[in-house]
Every structure is written in C-alpha cells, then in structure tokens.
Design a protein around this motif. Structure first.
Motif, PDB file in Angstrom:
ATOM      1  N   ALA A  10       8.206   0.650  -6.466  1.00 28.75           N
ATOM      2  CA  ALA A  10       7.107  -0.215  -6.559  1.00 28.75           C
ATOM      3  C   ALA A  10       7.234  -1.561  -6.827  1.00 28.75           C
ATOM      4  O   ALA A  10       8.479  -1.753  -7.474  1.00 28.75           O
ATOM      5  CB  ALA A  10       5.778   0.494  -7.276  1.00 28.75           C
ATOM      6  N   VAL A  11       6.642  -2.600  -6.411  1.00 26.79           N
ATOM      7  CA  VAL A  11       6.972  -4.051  -6.721  1.00 26.79           C
ATOM      8  C   VAL A  11       5.830  -4.296  -7.848  1.00 26.79           C
ATOM      9  O   VAL A  11       4.429  -4.165  -7.370  1.00 26.79           O
ATOM     10  CB  VAL A  11       7.021  -5.005  -5.549  1.00 26.79           C
ATOM     11  N   LEU A  12       6.143  -4.590  -9.063  1.00 23.86           N
ATOM     12  CA  LEU A  12       5.028  -5.216  -9.692  1.00 23.86           C
ATOM     13  C   LEU A  12       5.194  -6.737 -10.075  1.00 23.86           C
ATOM     14  O   LEU A  12       6.254  -7.330 -10.431  1.00 23.86           O
ATOM     15  CB  LEU A  12       5.175  -4.423 -11.126  1.00 23.86           C
ATOM     16  N   HIS A  13       3.870  -7.382  -9.758  1.00 21.72           N
ATOM     17  CA  HIS A  13       3.896  -8.669  -9.983  1.00 21.72           C
ATOM     18  C   HIS A  13       3.058  -8.887 -11.290  1.00 21.72           C
ATOM     19  O   HIS A  13       1.877  -8.513 -11.316  1.00 21.72           O
ATOM     20  CB  HIS A  13       3.274  -9.338  -8.959  1.00 21.72           C
ATOM     21  N   SER A  14       3.550  -9.634 -12.412  1.00 20.99           N
ATOM     22  CA  SER A  14       2.937  -9.885 -13.339  1.00 20.99           C
ATOM     23  C   SER A  14       2.789 -11.424 -13.680  1.00 20.99           C
ATOM     24  O   SER A  14       3.608 -12.147 -13.224  1.00 20.99           O
ATOM     25  CB  SER A  14       3.553  -9.124 -14.687  1.00 20.99           C
ATOM     26  N   ARG A  15       1.571 -11.901 -13.837  1.00 24.86           N
ATOM     27  CA  ARG A  15       0.961 -13.245 -14.064  1.00 24.86           C
ATOM     28  C   ARG A  15       2.224 -13.909 -15.081  1.00 24.86           C
ATOM     29  O   ARG A  15       2.712 -14.985 -14.745  1.00 24.86           O
ATOM     30  CB  ARG A  15      -0.335 -13.432 -14.190  1.00 24.86           C
ATOM     31  N   ASP A  16       2.358 -13.367 -15.955  1.00 25.05           N
ATOM     32  CA  ASP A  16       3.108 -13.874 -17.107  1.00 25.05           C
ATOM     33  C   ASP A  16       4.591 -13.581 -16.867  1.00 25.05           C
ATOM     34  O   ASP A  16       5.532 -14.509 -17.381  1.00 25.05           O
ATOM     35  CB  ASP A  16       2.983 -13.491 -18.543  1.00 25.05           C
ATOM     36  N   SER A  26       9.023  -7.528 -11.006  1.00 27.57           N
ATOM     37  CA  SER A  26      10.154  -6.562 -11.387  1.00 27.57           C
ATOM     38  C   SER A  26       9.959  -5.444 -10.393  1.00 27.57           C
ATOM     39  O   SER A  26       8.616  -5.234  -9.621  1.00 27.57           O
ATOM     40  CB  SER A  26       9.931  -6.069 -12.668  1.00 27.57           C
ATOM     41  N   LEU A  27      10.973  -4.446 -10.262  1.00 24.75           N
ATOM     42  CA  LEU A  27      10.817  -3.354  -9.492  1.00 24.75           C
ATOM     43  C   LEU A  27      10.600  -2.230 -10.336  1.00 24.75           C
ATOM     44  O   LEU A  27      10.997  -2.022 -11.525  1.00 24.75           O
ATOM     45  CB  LEU A  27      12.271  -3.244  -8.746  1.00 24.75           C
ATOM     46  N   HIS A  72       0.290   3.306  -2.548  1.00 22.95           N
ATOM     47  CA  HIS A  72      -0.683   2.805  -3.682  1.00 22.95           C
ATOM     48  C   HIS A  72      -0.873   1.476  -4.042  1.00 22.95           C
ATOM     49  O   HIS A  72       0.401   0.911  -4.161  1.00 22.95           O
ATOM     50  CB  HIS A  72      -0.322   3.898  -4.758  1.00 22.95           C
ATOM     51  N   VAL A  73      -1.939   1.001  -4.246  1.00 26.23           N
ATOM     52  CA  VAL A  73      -1.922  -0.270  -4.648  1.00 26.23           C
ATOM     53  C   VAL A  73      -3.033  -0.523  -6.109  1.00 26.23           C
ATOM     54  O   VAL A  73      -3.817   0.174  -6.141  1.00 26.23           O
ATOM     55  CB  VAL A  73      -2.565  -1.419  -3.821  1.00 26.23           C
ATOM     56  N   SER A  74      -2.335  -1.240  -7.176  1.00 22.97           N
ATOM     57  CA  SER A  74      -3.182  -1.215  -8.317  1.00 22.97           C
ATOM     58  C   SER A  74      -3.314  -2.403  -8.858  1.00 22.97           C
ATOM     59  O   SER A  74      -2.365  -3.270  -9.050  1.00 22.97           O
ATOM     60  CB  SER A  74      -2.710   0.105  -9.203  1.00 22.97           C
ATOM     61  N   LEU A 123      -0.251  -6.787 -10.589  1.00 20.38           N
ATOM     62  CA  LEU A 123      -0.594  -6.185  -9.154  1.00 20.38           C
ATOM     63  C   LEU A 123       0.549  -5.402  -8.956  1.00 20.38           C
ATOM     64  O   LEU A 123       1.811  -5.683  -8.854  1.00 20.38           O
ATOM     65  CB  LEU A 123      -0.565  -7.138  -8.134  1.00 20.38           C
ATOM     66  N   LEU A 124       0.197  -4.189  -8.853  1.00 18.56           N
ATOM     67  CA  LEU A 124       1.433  -3.146  -8.402  1.00 18.56           C
ATOM     68  C   LEU A 124       1.483  -2.618  -7.044  1.00 18.56           C
ATOM     69  O   LEU A 124       0.229  -2.145  -6.470  1.00 18.56           O
ATOM     70  CB  LEU A 124       1.445  -2.073  -9.358  1.00 18.56           C
ATOM     71  N   ILE A 125       2.249  -2.733  -6.025  1.00 21.21           N
ATOM     72  CA  ILE A 125       2.317  -2.199  -4.626  1.00 21.21           C
ATOM     73  C   ILE A 125       3.328  -1.252  -4.571  1.00 21.21           C
ATOM     74  O   ILE A 125       4.587  -1.456  -4.840  1.00 21.21           O
ATOM     75  CB  ILE A 125       2.552  -3.308  -3.697  1.00 21.21           C
TER      76      ILE A 125
END
Lengths: 606, 62
Positions: free
Chosen positions: A403-409, A413-414, A576-578, A598-600
């Motif tokens: 997954a790729v995780l996008h954190s606003r702060d 990350s992978l 899966h998207v969360s 946001l996690l894809i």
C-alpha cells in the motif's frame, strides 16, 4: 559375475541390501529403484527429506525416518522373516505398504507367507468403502480451537445411510476442553496426533456446538481402486502417531496425505509451508479436480433464522418463545404457521437442552408433546435456507498487502502487510462466516525516505459481530493482543477486550462496542475505547465506516474516523482504499495533533 | 433418540432414511408416513426406552 556385482554392492555399503533378501528380489528392487518412487515416499509421509510420522514403531529400519531406501529394504526383509499368521503379522500391521510392495515386486509373493489378516479384512468389509466425501465443519467463532473450521473424510457405503458410515479424521489426542489451552499447546506441537476411524454419528456428536456450524460436503471422484488404496493406508497409519501442530501439521493437512496416497501424482501437502487452514485445503483439493459435487447442510441456527423470518403470526411467535408451549395458542393459526411454530419450538427446545437451561425429564416431556402435535400435520416441505457463497469461492487465507499511505503531516510511505491467517473486517466476506473476524500475526511495516519501522503486529485479533433476530439477541465481542503505536510514536504492547451490540442484516449492519484495554511501553497505561460503525457487504464490494474515541488514563484522548472500501478484482486479489482522520489531544501538554491519511492498497491472497 | 423421534414426527429426515435402510424397507415414503401417523403408538410416554421404540416400530410395520 552378477553375484559378484551384488556382493560388491553389499560390501561397498552404498546400498545396504540385506542378506535376508533373496537375490532375485534384490535385483528387482535395485532395477526398479522402488525406494525412490513417489508413492513409497508418500506411504511414509515423507516431506523435506524426512517422514512426518514421529512414532518410532512406524519405522522398520533404524534410520527409516530419514532413509526411505533402508525402510523399504527393512520392510521387505521383515515380510520375508515373519512367518506368523496372526493379526499382528507384519503384513497385516503394515497392510498399506505390504500390499503395495506385493504389487510392485512380482517375486515377493514367492518368498513370503501372506497371512489371512482376518480382523483387518473384517474391518475393511465393515467400512464398505464405496465413496469418499470430504467434509468441512465450518468455523465457529466462539470456540477458539476450531475457529478456522475442521475437515475430515466420510467413507460412504453404496447405500445412502451417511449416519452409519465412518468418519476418518486426524486429531490431537487430548481431553483438554479449554479451547485456549488447547490452541496454545497445539501451536507448539505439545500434542500427539493420530488418525482415527469413528462411526460418523460419534464424530458428529463431538460437535456439541453443531447448532452453529454449517456443514459442507464434497463427494470426491475417487475410483474404487483409489478408495481401496486409501482404506488400506488408513488401516495402517491409524496405529501410529505424529506430533500435532495446530498451524501446519493439523487435521486438515493430514487428510491431504490420504488423498495423495489414493491418487498418484497429486501434490497437495507441498502447497502448505507454514500454516494449513481447513478452508484453504478445500481449495487445493478442488484445484486438483478431486471434487465431484458440493452439498450444503445449514446449521441449526440458520434453519431457525429462516423459520423466524417466515413466522408472521404473533401467536406463533409467542408459542415458540414460551417455556411451556400452550397448544391453545396454535388453534386459530393457518396450517403453514402452525407447522412453522412447532418446528421452531422443537429446535429452540433442543438449544435449551444443549445450553443446560432445562432439566432432562422436562425436556423429554415437552419434546414429545411438540412432536406428537407435529406428527398430526403430515409431510411438509422443509424451510429453504438460502445457500451462502461456497467456501471454495472465498479468498485464500494468507494475505499480502502492498500500500501507499499518504499522510497530510508526515508525507508518503509504503506499507507492507502480511497476515498469515485468516479473515478480517476489511476482507470480502463471500465464503466466510458472516461477521466473524480472526487475524493472527497480522504484521505491517512502513517504509519511508526517513525510516523503516514496524507499524503494528496484531498477534491475535478476534471480533464477532452477531446480529439479533426476533428471538435471539446475541452479544458482539472482541479480543485483541499485539503491538501498535497508539500515539503514532512508540510501539506499545496492548491487550484489549470488549463487548457490544450489532443491528441490521448481513448486507448492511451497524454496531457499537465498548472496549477497555491496557498498553505497556516502559509504563502501564489503560484506556477505554468507544466505537460505533457501519458495514455494507456485497459479493465483491465492502464498505465500512468507523468512529472511535479512546480515552487514556495518561491524559491523551484519541478520536478517529475511518472510511474504507474493498473491492474484489478476482477471488484472490482485492483493491482497498481507506481514508482516516485522527486527532490526539494531550491535556497535560495542552496540545492537539490532527492528521489525515489516505491509504491505497492492493491485497493478494495466497 | 430425540433426533429419530423428530424425523418420525416430521415424516422425513436422515435418521429415518438410515432406519429404513437398516430395516431394508423398499417403499420409504409409505414407511415414513406410517410411522408419522403412529407417532403416539411409538413414543408412548416420556419414559419410553430405545428398545421399546424399536419394538413399537417393528410392530407397526408388521
């Protein structure tokens, strides 16, 4: 010249041919290289260069556990030496390998005495093996020892009398009734495992919780010769034991050996390396084209649910829910409602007995009263329980997610996740027990440009969301233990248990949960978590929403909102998207830290 | 015992099929209907033993 060669071979010790084996046989064994044959290795349950059987009596050669050649020679030698004709004759005791050796080595017959094996032949005749059915007693979440379900074989005779056929299963020998202790010891090989042949009705009785289990039956397409080979092997191997391992060498795994021996050329056990989940073995057996048909037998509980739904008359419901079954209540009902009311009452009464909620004498009296009334109403079609998605069509139970995780702060990350078992709330539910989620050692690593770290490890995570109906109002619960980062920094060990309620239909339901927990990382802290969620289930699509507030005794309060969507691209591949928003308030520091992520993810099941 | 009793009262079921096979009954549906109609004569009271049940069944099917 030939003799010299043979002698030379013996002297060289390269192939330790036994002096007791006549020369013609020795040659036959050497030229056929029988000890290298796949079938021989399977008869010995050989895998990774040794036999999985741990009982020393199973091996006739000293190093038989690791040396299939020595074992074959010792077997032949002992068949020749043993001139007895009793039930304990080598031939009868090792009926599976001796029958095969006799078939493969034509000259063996000349050198041995074939005993009558009377007792064995009687058992074989009693088995009346005509058809073999693989049976899955599906998962039952309230019983940790069988949380993944259980598989065994039923040997059917030509007549359709399954209740008096035999069940062949592999199980740990234990009287342990505490499921947790059983699971714990089982994980570390603390039990002895054994094959057994039991009358099917005895086997069924073991499931005193049968009321909640669906049974799936898979008649196999084995030929009579294959069934005979399997039956002989069962009669041999049941005399010996192996260490039982809850995760790999368990009931389901050992059933696969029997199938491999029945039909040459199958590689089923090889497909399991560190865990064998019953439902996965079914899929492997299906992929090997062994399954002829699929039959579904709904649990008592499912039958009851359907009857409750069809029960429209208030008086009928009142009758079924009562303690003494006042027949006057049934007087004005339609025939259909009367039959349903009686049918439902009979099932509910049996549940009361199983739960020890009624005295045996009182139970018999009430049951006969209901049955007597029911017998006056003639034959009626049974209630039709809708057939759930077949376990064969569910995902495999190991999951790898990338997954790729996008954190606003914190940027991108992978996330790499590995879950060796079994089924959690974000997986598509088709083929699994609805609302029952169990994960083991579900591990997530995160990799970013700054660091690589263990994000969480859910060692055990169980959640049961049970829906109420007009009669039952079950409690939902959760239990979890593992490692996680509650405030997005240090890794804490946690233990959590909770209870709650759920409402709705399996396709769309809501729940609330109250879950106290403790965390440890240098110091103990405790928390109370309040959760509310909504879940929508489709055959290929799942949507979820969860709101959680967790108050810690260490001044922090965490509030989170999570929305997710899982879509099955194929049986074993899902997207899966969360999206989640989390805020951490710290009263002591008077700070508030809020982040959105946001996690894809792509999830592979294997 | 109670599962066979349930099958007899309902007029069908696996236990009933098994019993029919054991008794070598050709016409299963007549067998099932006969037992159903005679339920009270088979399960005479709540003290009835399995042996009595079998005897009663044998008497009824003659």
């Amino acid at each position: 010249m030939r003799l010299i060669l043979v002698l030379a071979l013996i002297w060289l010790g390269n192939s330790p041919l036994q002096a007791a084996i006549p020369v013609d046989l020795q040659q036959e064994i050497e030229s056929s290289q029988l000890y290298r044959s796949n079938h021989w290795l399977k008869l010995l349950h050989f895998r990774n260069h040794q036999s999985e059987i741990d009982d020393p009596r199973f091996f006739l050669a000293k190093d038989g556990k690791t040396n299939p050649q020595a074992e074959l020679l010792a077997s032949v030698e002992q068949l020749i030496e043993d001139r007895s004709d009793t039930a304990d004759s080598r031939f009868c005791l090792f009926i599976s390998r001796s029958s095969w050796l006799l078939e493969q080595l034509p000259s063996l017959r000349k050198h041995i005495i074939i005993p009558a094996c009377t007792a064995l032949n009687k058992e074989l005749a009693d088995l009346k093996a005509h058809r073999v059915t693989l049976i899955l007693a599906s998962a039952h979440i309230n019983s940790p020892a069988s949380a993944f379900g259980h598989t065994f074989l039923r040997i059917d005779s030509a007549e359709s009398t399954p209740l008096i056929s035999y069940a062949v299963s592999y199980a740990a020998e234990t009287d342990e009734s505490n499921g947790f202790i059983y699971a714990f010891r089982g994980i570390f090989g603390g039990y002895i495992g054994k094959y057994s042949i039991l009358p099917y009705y005895e086997k069924i009785k073991e499931y005193n919780d049968l009321e909640q289990r669906d049974i799936w039956e898979y008649p196999l397409n084995l030929t009579p010769a294959e069934i005979h080979t399997m039956a002989l092997h069962i009669l041999e191997i049941r005399n010996f034991t192996a260490d039982y391992f809850f995760f790999l060498e368990n009931c389901s795994y050992n059933i696969l050996w029997l199938l491999e021996i029945a039909r040459d050329g199958l590689d089923l056990t090889d497909q399991f390396s560190f865990n064998t989940i019953p439902i996965d073995t079914l899929r492997v057996v299906n992929a090997a084209d062994l399954i002829a048909r699929e039959d579904y037998r709904p649990s008592m509980r499912k039958n009851i649910q359907v009857m409750i739904k069809q029960l429209s008359d208030q008086k009928a419901l009142q009758f079924a829910a009562s303690d003494d079954y006042d027949l006057a209540l049934l007087q004005d009902l339609s025939l259909q409602q009367k039959i349903l009311a009686l049918g439902l009452s009979i099932e509910l009464l049996k549940i009361r007995r199983n739960d020890h909620a009624i005295q045996p004498g009182e139970y018999t009296r009430l049951l006969l009263k209901l049955l007597r009334e029911r017998s006056k109403l003639g034959l009626q079609p049974s209630v039709e329980v809708p057939r759930p998605v077949s376990p064969l069509d569910g995902h495999f139970s190991n999951r790898l997610s990338l997954a790729v995780l996008h954190s606003r702060d914190e940027g991108d990350s992978l996330q790499i996740g590995l879950k060796p078992a079994y089924h959690d709330s974000i997986d598509i539910e088709s083929g699994y027990l609805e609302g029952a989620f169990i994960s083991f050692v579900d591990t997530t690593l995160s990799v970013s440009s700054e660091r690589t770290r263990l994000e969480s490890m859910k060692i055990v995570d169980i959640q049961s969301l049970a829906l109420p109906d007009k009669i039952f109002s079950p409690v939902s619960w959760l239990a979890a233990f593992g490692l996680e980062r509650p405030f997005n920094n240090e890794l804490h060990t946690y233990l959590r248990a909770g209870v709650g309620k759920a409402w709705g239909k399996p396709e769309l339901y809501g729940y609330v949960m109250l879950a106290p927990g403790v965390y440890y990382e240098r110091d103990w802290i405790s928390s109370v978590s309040y959760r509310a969620g909504l879940m929508a289930n489709g055959r290929k699509l799942k949507l979820g929403l969860e709101l959680e507030r967790e108050n810690f005794n260490s001044d922090q309060d965490v509030t989170g909102l999570q929305l997710f969507l899982t879509y099955a691209l194929s049986k074993n591949l899902a997207a899966h998207v969360s999206w989640s928003s989390e805020s951490i308030e710290d009263d002591a520091m008077a700070s508030r830290d809020q982040d959105e992520t946001l996690l894809i993810s792509t999830m592979f099941y294997f | 015992m109670d599962s066979l009793a349930t099958d007899i009262a309902m007029g069908k079921g696996e236990k009933l099929d098994t019993l029919a096979a054991l008794l070598d009954i050709q016409n299963k549906s007549v067998f099932a209907a006969t037992l159903q109609q005679n339920f009270s004569a088979i399960y005479t009271d709540d003290q009835v033993s399995s042996a009595q049940v079998i005897d009663n069944i044998l008497t009824i099917i003659g």
